[in-house]
Each structure stands twice: as structure tokens, then as C-alpha cells.
Design a protein around this motif. Structure first.
Motif, PDB file in Angstrom:
ATOM      1  N   GLU A  37      23.204 -12.602  -9.720  1.00  0.00           N
ATOM      2  CA  GLU A  37      23.042 -11.936 -10.523  1.00  0.00           C
ATOM      3  C   GLU A  37      21.077 -11.614 -11.270  1.00  0.00           C
ATOM      4  OE1 GLU A  37      25.548 -11.553 -13.167  1.00  0.00           O
ATOM      5  OE2 GLU A  37      27.550 -11.075 -11.371  1.00  0.00           O
ATOM      6  N   ARG A  38      20.776 -12.663 -11.942  1.00  0.00           N
ATOM      7  CA  ARG A  38      19.910 -12.425 -12.230  1.00  0.00           C
ATOM      8  C   ARG A  38      18.448 -12.498 -11.623  1.00  0.00           C
ATOM      9  NH1 ARG A  38      20.689 -16.724 -13.840  1.00  0.00           N
ATOM     10  NH2 ARG A  38      19.325 -18.891 -12.308  1.00  0.00           N
ATOM     11  N   LEU A  39      18.161 -13.062 -10.295  1.00  0.00           N
ATOM     12  CA  LEU A  39      17.370 -13.465  -9.641  1.00  0.00           C
ATOM     13  C   LEU A  39      17.784 -11.674  -8.841  1.00  0.00           C
ATOM     14  CD1 LEU A  39      17.983 -16.190  -6.800  1.00  0.00           C
ATOM     15  CD2 LEU A  39      16.078 -15.783  -8.622  1.00  0.00           C
ATOM     16  N   THR A  40      18.185 -10.399  -8.592  1.00  0.00           N
ATOM     17  CA  THR A  40      18.283  -8.953  -8.336  1.00  0.00           C
ATOM     18  C   THR A  40      17.744  -8.523  -9.039  1.00  0.00           C
ATOM     19  OG1 THR A  40      20.077  -9.591  -6.774  1.00  0.00           O
ATOM     20  CG2 THR A  40      19.930  -7.404  -7.176  1.00  0.00           C
ATOM     21  N   LYS A  41      17.621  -8.606 -10.768  1.00  0.00           N
ATOM     22  CA  LYS A  41      17.781  -7.882 -11.982  1.00  0.00           C
ATOM     23  C   LYS A  41      16.106  -8.008 -11.820  1.00  0.00           C
ATOM     24  CE  LYS A  41      18.281  -7.118 -15.699  1.00  0.00           C
ATOM     25  NZ  LYS A  41      19.422  -7.541 -17.609  1.00  0.00           N
ATOM     26  N   THR A  42      15.650  -9.505 -12.057  1.00  0.00           N
ATOM     27  CA  THR A  42      14.167  -9.888 -12.052  1.00  0.00           C
ATOM     28  C   THR A  42      12.912  -9.406 -10.875  1.00  0.00           C
ATOM     29  OG1 THR A  42      14.477 -11.488 -12.875  1.00  0.00           O
ATOM     30  CG2 THR A  42      12.751 -11.752 -12.100  1.00  0.00           C
ATOM     31  N   ALA A  43      14.010  -8.837  -9.680  1.00  0.00           N
ATOM     32  CA  ALA A  43      12.779  -8.556  -8.399  1.00  0.00           C
ATOM     33  C   ALA A  43      13.012  -6.809  -8.498  1.00  0.00           C
ATOM     34  CB  ALA A  43      13.922  -8.718  -7.072  1.00  0.00           C
ATOM     35  N   ARG A  44      14.086  -6.318  -9.203  1.00  0.00           N
ATOM     36  CA  ARG A  44      12.943  -4.834  -9.160  1.00  0.00           C
ATOM     37  C   ARG A  44      13.286  -3.867  -7.916  1.00  0.00           C
ATOM     38  NH1 ARG A  44       9.120  -3.634 -14.733  1.00  0.00           N
ATOM     39  NH2 ARG A  44      10.298  -2.063 -14.514  1.00  0.00           N
ATOM     40  N   PHE A  45      14.662  -4.326  -7.132  1.00  0.00           N
ATOM     41  CA  PHE A  45      14.081  -3.014  -5.845  1.00  0.00           C
ATOM     42  C   PHE A  45      14.901  -1.449  -6.092  1.00  0.00           C
ATOM     43  CE2 PHE A  45      16.217  -7.207  -4.849  1.00  0.00           C
ATOM     44  CZ  PHE A  45      15.417  -7.931  -3.747  1.00  0.00           C
ATOM     45  N   TYR A  78       9.842  -7.117  -5.922  1.00  0.00           N
ATOM     46  CA  TYR A  78       9.241  -6.423  -4.928  1.00  0.00           C
ATOM     47  C   TYR A  78       8.588  -5.649  -5.867  1.00  0.00           C
ATOM     48  CZ  TYR A  78      10.319  -1.609  -3.251  1.00  0.00           C
ATOM     49  OH  TYR A  78       9.717   0.126  -2.923  1.00  0.00           O
ATOM     50  N   PHE A  79       7.397  -4.664  -5.397  1.00  0.00           N
ATOM     51  CA  PHE A  79       6.694  -3.930  -6.226  1.00  0.00           C
ATOM     52  C   PHE A  79       5.827  -2.183  -4.686  1.00  0.00           C
ATOM     53  CE2 PHE A  79       5.308  -7.998  -8.183  1.00  0.00           C
ATOM     54  CZ  PHE A  79       5.338  -7.400  -9.272  1.00  0.00           C
ATOM     55  N   ASN A  80       5.965  -1.248  -5.575  1.00  0.00           N
ATOM     56  CA  ASN A  80       5.348  -0.098  -5.140  1.00  0.00           C
ATOM     57  C   ASN A  80       4.042  -0.742  -4.911  1.00  0.00           C
ATOM     58  OD1 ASN A  80       3.638   2.160  -5.621  1.00  0.00           O
ATOM     59  ND2 ASN A  80       4.788   3.075  -4.364  1.00  0.00           N
ATOM     60  N   THR A  81       3.127  -0.999  -4.045  1.00  0.00           N
ATOM     61  CA  THR A  81       1.790  -1.514  -3.955  1.00  0.00           C
ATOM     62  C   THR A  81       0.894  -1.140  -5.016  1.00  0.00           C
ATOM     63  OG1 THR A  81       2.385  -1.770  -1.345  1.00  0.00           O
ATOM     64  CG2 THR A  81       0.102  -2.053  -2.632  1.00  0.00           C
ATOM     65  N   SER A  82       1.030   0.426  -5.266  1.00  0.00           N
ATOM     66  CA  SER A  82       0.029   1.260  -6.170  1.00  0.00           C
ATOM     67  C   SER A  82       0.560   0.714  -7.413  1.00  0.00           C
ATOM     68  CB  SER A  82       0.006   2.802  -5.818  1.00  0.00           C
ATOM     69  OG  SER A  82      -0.405   3.320  -4.776  1.00  0.00           O
ATOM     70  N   LYS A  83       1.596   0.879  -7.407  1.00  0.00           N
ATOM     71  CA  LYS A  83       2.014   0.499  -9.432  1.00  0.00           C
ATOM     72  C   LYS A  83       1.942  -0.589  -9.469  1.00  0.00           C
ATOM     73  CE  LYS A  83       5.840   3.584  -9.679  1.00  0.00           C
ATOM     74  NZ  LYS A  83       7.677   3.999  -9.397  1.00  0.00           N
ATOM     75  N   LEU A  84       1.602  -2.186  -8.417  1.00  0.00           N
ATOM     76  CA  LEU A  84       1.373  -3.051  -8.993  1.00  0.00           C
ATOM     77  C   LEU A  84      -0.001  -2.740  -9.110  1.00  0.00           C
ATOM     78  CD1 LEU A  84       1.749  -6.096  -8.638  1.00  0.00           C
ATOM     79  CD2 LEU A  84       0.888  -5.691  -6.276  1.00  0.00           C
ATOM     80  N   PHE A  85      -0.773  -2.178  -8.109  1.00  0.00           N
ATOM     81  CA  PHE A  85      -1.874  -2.559  -8.917  1.00  0.00           C
ATOM     82  C   PHE A  85      -2.915  -1.884  -9.851  1.00  0.00           C
ATOM     83  CE2 PHE A  85      -3.224  -2.387  -4.039  1.00  0.00           C
ATOM     84  CZ  PHE A  85      -3.592  -3.992  -3.372  1.00  0.00           C
ATOM     85  N   THR A  86      -1.894  -0.951 -10.767  1.00  0.00           N
ATOM     86  CA  THR A  86      -2.013  -0.318 -11.287  1.00  0.00           C
ATOM     87  C   THR A  86      -1.992  -1.332 -12.892  1.00  0.00           C
ATOM     88  OG1 THR A  86      -1.486   2.301 -10.736  1.00  0.00           O
ATOM     89  CG2 THR A  86      -1.521   1.696 -13.290  1.00  0.00           C
ATOM     90  N   MET A  87      -0.930  -1.833 -12.752  1.00  0.00           N
ATOM     91  CA  MET A  87      -0.199  -3.082 -13.207  1.00  0.00           C
ATOM     92  C   MET A  87      -1.646  -4.614 -13.446  1.00  0.00           C
ATOM     93  SD  MET A  87       1.054  -6.758 -13.684  1.00  0.00           S
ATOM     94  CE  MET A  87       2.291  -6.821 -12.081  1.00  0.00           C
TER      95      MET A  87
END
Length: 242
Positions: A55-63, A130-139
Motif C-alpha cells: 500500500e505504501r509503495l503504491t501510494k508513493t508511486a502516484r500512478f 510514475y511520472f507524466n514526462t512533461s510534469k516531471l521536467f516542470t518539477m
């Protein structure tokens, strides 16, 4: 005596054991031998800790999707090899530090498949993001401004599995290109990466830009990667028409 035992278990945070021991006190419970009761309590605590870890790993992954491998559509015209996907379900590719590249048109199910594999990795105890690539680069650009860039990159590097979704929707500028190079270089041969993209892999060189960096990134990503090219009509359209 039992009340004191339960209180001590609570203080030790033995949550699974508390539930099991409470259940064993019920008149309808199985009449355990001492050995069986100890095994039952330990197994219950083990299962509880494993479930909470998942549960913790899944929550952290933010799918993006709550996806499962069992719901992947293997319709014949989608060009998906069931045996290949079932091998991914073992997550041996994570242990072997292999990459997976998933391509296909809009709505083909790339994000769902990537998320399903990611959920499976979490269920087996692998740290996943998990990342949307565009959002990752913005972050990452924001983190450079506030001084947390190295912290963010180090966090990504430590993940057993990194999923970059919607890669290539727009070309990379110089900052994003170097960030991607740093991430891929840090993970090369050490951790696994899944990339999902609407564009065929052959078009990624142009999206990344700057030939030398593009060559370096793709050399580390592509040549030994498992590849899935999903065909067929949009799954969103298919589901809508049902």
C-alpha cells in the motif's frame, strides 16, 4: 492476562498479530496447539506488514491509473504478446535492470499497461515512481530554482522502477535534455525504466534533439530494451462505443 497481552502487542505495533490473537480468543475459533498458534500469529503479522508495504509503495508511486495486469486487452489486432506480458508480471526485468519501451497511438492503452506493470512491481516489493514526462521536467526545473534538484534526482535514481509516460509530446529544450540524460545515465545498468510514447522509437532522436546527447540517451535506453508496439483502435473509443 489476554488484555495485557493485547496492550503490549499494541505498544509494539504488531497490528496483524493483534487481529489474529483477538480472533483466536473467539469461541468459534480453531483450537490451536501452541505451535500452531505461534505460527498463526507470526504469519498474520508478516502478511499485515507485507500488505502495508505494498500500500505504501503504491501510494508513493502516484500512478495515473489503478491498473492490473489481468485487465490488459490481448485482442489479436493489438499486437500484444501475452507471453511477453506475463513474463513482465514476474518483474524479472526489474531484477535484471532491463528497460521496457511501449509505443502506440493515442488511446491504445500504453499508459494503462505501464501502470499495470508498475502496480505489479509494487506488489512484489519494488520501489516505483510514475511520472507524466512533461510534469516531471516542470518539477525538475522548479527544483533547480528552489535548490532541491539534487534531492529529486537522487530520489528518482533510487527507484527500482521509473515509469515515464507520454514521452515525446513536445521536443526537449536544453535544460530538459540534460535532465533526462542525467536520469538515464544514473539508472543505466542499475535500475529499470519504462517509457511510454505515442511516437515510434525511431522518432525519439529528433524529439530529444542535440545529436550527441540524443545518441547517448538512446544508446542506454533502446538497444537492450524490451519493446511493445501496440496496434489497433483507441481503447477509449472502443469502451465508449460499448
Amino acid at each position: 492476562m489476554n488484555t495485557q497481552t493485547l496492550e503490549q502487542m499494541k505498544q509494539l505495533r504488531l497490528h496483524g498479530m493483534i487481529r489474529a490473537f483477538s480472533s483466536s480468543l473467539s469461541p468459534q475459533s480453531v483450537d490451536y496447539t501452541n505451535d500452531e498458534l505461534i505460527a498463526y500469529l507470526i504469519q498474520s503479522e508478516w502478511d499485515d506488514r507485507q500488505n502495508r508495504k505494498v500500500e505504501r509503495l503504491t501510494k508513493t508511486a502516484r500512478f495515473r491509473y489503478s491498473a492490473v495486469m489481468e485487465n490488459i486487452d490481448y485482442t489479436h489486432d493489438r499486437n500484444i504478446d501475452r507471453n511477453q506480458i506475463q513474463r513482465f508480471a514476474t518483474c524479472d526485468f526489474v531484477t535484471q535492470k532491463d528497460n521496457i519501451l511501449i509505443t502506440g497511438s493515442t488511446g491504445a492503452g500504453k499508459s494503462y499497461m505501464a501502470s499495470a506493470i508498475g502496480h505489479q512491481a509494487c506488489s512484489l516489493g519494488f520501489k516505483t515512481m510514475y511520472f507524466n514526462t512533461s510534469k516531471l521536467f516542470t518539477m525538475l526545473k522548479t527544483s533547480k530554482a528552489d535548490g532541491s534538484y539534487l534531492k529529486q534526482v537522487n530520489k528518482i535514481e533510487k527507484q527500482d522502477l521509473l515509469i515515464l509516460d507520454d514521452f515525446g509530446l513536445k521536443g526537449l529544450d536544453n535544460i530538459n535534455r540534460h535532465s533526462l540524460m542525467e536520469i538515464i545515465e544514473d539508472r543505466h545498468g542499475k535500475k529499470s525504466t519504462i517509457i511510454a510514447s505515442q511516437l515510434p522509437v525511431e522518432a525519439w532522436h529528433e524529439i530529444i534533439g542535440e545529436q550527441t546527447i540524443a545518441d547517448a540517451i538512446l544508446d542506454r535506453l533502446v538497444h537492450t530494451a524490451h519493446r511493445i508496439d501496440i496496434k489497433g483502435e483507441s481503447m477509449r473509443k472502443k469502451l465508449k462505443n460499448k
